[in-house]
Design a protein around this motif. Structure first.
Motif, PDB file in Angstrom:
ATOM      1  N   ARG A  71     -49.671 -10.065 -33.324  1.00 21.02           N
ATOM      2  CA  ARG A  71     -49.507 -10.178 -31.881  1.00 21.02           C
ATOM      3  C   ARG A  71     -49.207  -8.806 -31.299  1.00 21.02           C
ATOM      4  NH1 ARG A  71     -46.614 -14.782 -33.786  1.00 21.02           N
ATOM      5  NH2 ARG A  71     -44.674 -13.603 -33.757  1.00 21.02           N
ATOM      6  N   SER A  72     -49.493  -8.650 -30.001  1.00 23.54           N
ATOM      7  CA  SER A  72     -49.257  -7.357 -29.345  1.00 23.54           C
ATOM      8  C   SER A  72     -47.790  -7.006 -29.303  1.00 23.54           C
ATOM      9  CB  SER A  72     -49.818  -7.373 -27.918  1.00 23.54           C
ATOM     10  OG  SER A  72     -49.198  -8.397 -27.156  1.00 23.54           O
ATOM     11  N   SER A  73     -46.901  -8.015 -29.448  1.00 30.07           N
ATOM     12  CA  SER A  73     -45.464  -7.750 -29.418  1.00 30.07           C
ATOM     13  C   SER A  73     -44.972  -7.097 -30.692  1.00 30.07           C
ATOM     14  CB  SER A  73     -44.697  -9.058 -29.190  1.00 30.07           C
ATOM     15  OG  SER A  73     -45.007  -9.995 -30.211  1.00 30.07           O
ATOM     16  N   GLY A  74     -45.838  -6.974 -31.726  1.00 24.49           N
ATOM     17  CA  GLY A  74     -45.449  -6.287 -32.945  1.00 24.49           C
ATOM     18  C   GLY A  74     -44.281  -6.936 -33.629  1.00 24.49           C
ATOM     19  N   LEU A  75     -43.197  -6.148 -33.813  1.00 24.70           N
ATOM     20  CA  LEU A  75     -42.033  -6.645 -34.523  1.00 24.70           C
ATOM     21  C   LEU A  75     -41.073  -7.392 -33.613  1.00 24.70           C
ATOM     22  CD1 LEU A  75     -41.200  -3.585 -36.792  1.00 24.70           C
ATOM     23  CD2 LEU A  75     -42.523  -5.594 -37.379  1.00 24.70           C
ATOM     24  N   ARG A  76     -41.312  -7.364 -32.311  1.00 21.57           N
ATOM     25  CA  ARG A  76     -40.353  -7.989 -31.409  1.00 21.57           C
ATOM     26  C   ARG A  76     -40.401  -9.500 -31.553  1.00 21.57           C
ATOM     27  NH1 ARG A  76     -42.853  -4.514 -27.853  1.00 21.57           N
ATOM     28  NH2 ARG A  76     -43.733  -6.229 -26.653  1.00 21.57           N
ATOM     29  N   ASP A  77     -39.297 -10.123 -31.206  1.00 21.99           N
ATOM     30  CA  ASP A  77     -39.193 -11.572 -31.312  1.00 21.99           C
ATOM     31  C   ASP A  77     -40.193 -12.250 -30.381  1.00 21.99           C
ATOM     32  OD1 ASP A  77     -35.599 -11.751 -31.746  1.00 21.99           O
ATOM     33  OD2 ASP A  77     -37.224 -11.197 -33.104  1.00 21.99           O
TER      34      ASP A  77
END
Length: 486
Positions: A318-324
Motif C-alpha cells: 500500500r502507498s502508506s508503506g509501514l504506517r498503520d
C-alpha cells in the motif's frame, strides 16, 4: 546537567570526569552576576554534587591559562539565557512519569526495525537511561533504571553502547522520545535544545574544538576497536568526551555485512518464508489490513524481511508503506449531509479530516443517497477563493488564495475561544492533529506564529501577529455577512 557541546569546550585537559564537571558548570552558571554561594547553587540543582565539589572543579579550571576566557564564556552564556525564551520546559519534564519510557516491546520492535542486537535487559536499561537524560537534562543516575550496584561497570557499558548507536537506531530512539513526550501532551517542544556554540567564538578555552575533528575518519576509527572512543581520541588527538559528543550528534554507520553475515541474512530470509508463508502474509496484510510494522510486532520478523517477502510473493505494498492502516468508522448520514450539503464542504476535505480516501468518502455519500455536486469544489471554488482573497488586507492576501485557506482561517478563529488545542478540536468535531496541522499550515503561509500554545497553568492565546490576523478575519466575516444580507 550542562549542555554537552559546551562541557567539552570548557573541560580541563585532564583530571575531571564529565559527570562531575557538567553539574559543576551548571551550578557555576548560577553564580554569574549574583551573590549565590556554592552550596546554594548546588542545592538548587538537586544536590547532584556538593558545594566543595564545585569549588574543587573551579580551582582546577582556574589553574588553566584560559581561565579568563572560560569566565567570559559563562558570562556570555548567562546573558544569552536571560535574553531568550528557552523552548523546553525542563521543570515540567522532570515531573513526568518515566515508567513507560522505552518499554520492552518497544525496544524489541526498534531492534527488529534497525537490525540492532537487543542485548538483553542491560542494553534496554542503558537506552532508557540515555533517553531519560535527553528528555530531562538530568544525569543518568537520576533515572529509575539506574542500577543500585556495579555502577562503574554500568557507566562503562553505557558509554560504549551509546557511542556505537547507528544512524538508524538513533533515529528510531528519537522517534520513541517524541512519542513519549506526545503521550504526555508535550508536542510543542524540540526533544533537545542547546545554546549556540558561536557564543564561544574567539575564546581560548581549555577543551578541544569538536569542529576540528574529521567526522569521516572518526566513523572509520570507532568501528575498528573494542574500545572505540579511547582509540579514536588517541588517533585524532582529542578528548574521549569530544569523541562521544560527536558520535551522539553524528552516529557512525554500521560496518557492511561480511559474506558470512550476508549468508546468515539469507538463512534468516528462508526462515521467514517458512514461518510466514504467502497465504498467511496475504491474510494479515491484505485481508486484515495490518501494517508491516504491526505484522513485525506480531511475528518477530523485521520490517526489512517483510518487505522482501511481499516482493517475493508478489504482494503489492500500500502507498502508506509501514504506517498503520486504519479501518474507518462508519460515516453517519446526518453528519455527512450537514457537512456536505448545508456547510458546502467538499468530500475531499471531509475525507482528509476523517483520515480516509476521497473515493471512500464518495462511496459513503452514494450509500446515503446524498446527491453529489458537479465539479466538486474544483475550478469554480478556486476562482471564488481567489476573488475573495482580493478583498482581504495585503498581509493576508497571499495566504488565502487556495480553496481550503478560508477553512483554515475560520478554524483558527474558532480555536482561540478555547484554552487548548485539544478542547478546540473536540468542539470543532475534528482530531487535534488535524487542527494543529491546519493552523501550522496557516502560520507557514503567513510567515509568522499565530498562537502561543498552552503552557502549564496558562491557556493558549494569540501572538501579537495572531491578534492582528484575528481582527482582520472577523472584520472580513462581518463584511461578508453584511454583503450577503444586502
Amino acid at each position: 546537567m550542562f549542555w554537552n557541546s559546551w562541557t567539552v569546550r570548557l573541560a580541563p585537559p585532564t583530571g575531571t570526569f564529565a559527570r562531575i564537571l557538567a553539574p559543576a558548570l551548571a551550578a557555576g552558571l548560577l553564580t554569574v552576576d549574583s551573590r549565590i554561594g556554592f552550596d546554594t547553587a548546588t542545592r538548587q540543582l538537586g544536590n547532584v554534587i556538593e558545594g566543595h565539589d564545585l569549588s574543587r572543579v573551579l580551582q582546577r579550571l582556574d589553574n588553566h591559562s584560559g581561565w579568563a576566557d572560560l569566565v567570559t564564556a559563562l558570562v556570555r552564556l548567562a546573558d544569552y539565557l536571560d535574553a531568550v525564551d528557552i523552548p523546553i520546559d525542563y521543570a515540567r519534564r522532570r515531573s513526568l512519569d518515566y515508567s513507560d519510557l522505552l518499554r520492552a516491546e518497544h525496544w524489541a520492535a526498534i531492534c527488529r526495525r534497525t537490525d540492532t542486537p537487543p542485548g538483553g535487559a542491560l542494553r534496554q536499561q542503558i537506552m532508557r537511561c540515555y533517553l531519560f537524560q535527553q528528555i530531562s537534562g538530568l544525569p543518568i543516575e537520576a533515572a529509575s533504571g539506574y542500577p543500585g550496584t556495579n555502577r562503574g561497570e554500568f557507566r562503562a557499558q553505557y558509554a560504549r553502547r551509546t557511542a556505537l548507536r547507528t544512524p538508524e537506531l538513533a533515529q528510531a530512539l528519537h522517534e520513541e522520545t517524541q512519542a513519549f513526550l506526545a503521550s504526555h501532551r508535550i508536542d510543542d517542544e524540540p526533544v533537545t535544545w542547546q545554546p549556540p556554540t558561536s557564543l564561544m567564538d574567539g575564546l581560548n578555552l581549555p577543551g578541544p574544538d569538536p569542529d576540528r575533528v574529521d567526522i569521516h575518519l572518526l566513523h572509520k576509527l570507532v568501528r575498528q576497536r573494542e574500545h572505540p572512543a579511547q582509540h579514536a581520541a588517541a588517533v585524532l588527538d582529542t578528548s574521549v568526551e569530544v569523541v562521544r559528543h560527536l558520535l551522539d550528534q553524528h552516529p557512525a554507520p554500521a560496518i557492511p555485512a561480511t559474506k558470512t553475515q550476508a549468508r546468515a541474512a539469507g538463512r534468516a530470509f528462508n526462515r521467514a518464508m517458512e514461518e510466514l508463508p504467502k497465504a498467511e502474509l496475504t491474510r494479515l496484510y491484505l485481508d486484515e489490513h495490518r501494517s508491516l510494522q504491526q505484522i513485525a510486532d506480531l511475528t518477530g520478523i523485521s520490517c526489512g524481511l517483510l518487505t522482501r517477502l511481499t516482493g517475493e510473493y508478489g504482494i503489492s505494498l500500500r502507498s502508506s508503506g509501514l504506517r498503520d492502516y486504519r479501518r474507518h468508522a462508519e460515516v453517519e448520514a446526518d453528519w455527512l449531509f450537514e457537512q456536505y450539503v448545508h456547510r458546502r464542504r467538499t468530500l475531499r476535505d471531509l475525507a482528509r479530516e476523517t483520515g480516509m480516501s476521497p473515493a471512500h468518502m464518495n462511496r459513503w455519500a452514494k450509500n446515503h443517497n446524498i446527491p453529489l455536486r458537479r465539479g466538486e469544489a474544483s475550478h469554480n471554488a478556486t476562482l471564488r477563493a481567489a476573488e475573495r482573497a482580493t478583498q482581504a488586507p495585503a498581509f493576508l492576501r497571499e495566504a488565502l488564495t487556495s480553496t481550503y485557506a478560508w477553512d483554515r482561517l475560520e478554524r483558527f478563529i474558532a480555536a482561540l475561544s478555547h484554552d487548548t488545542m485539544r478542547k478546540a478540536a473536540q468542539a470543532l468535531g475534528i482530531s487535534q492533529s488535524t487542527l494543529v496541522t491546519q493552523i501550522n499550515r496557516l502560520e507557514r503561509d503567513l510567515g509568522q506564529r499565530l498562537i502561543e500554545r498552552a503552557q502549564r497553568g496558562q491557556p493558549m492565546c494569540p501572538t501579537a501577529f495572531g491578534t492582528k490576523i484575528l481582527a482582520a478575519a472577523r472584520a472580513m466575516n462581518t463584511h461578508d455577512g453584511e454583503t450577503a444580507g444586502s
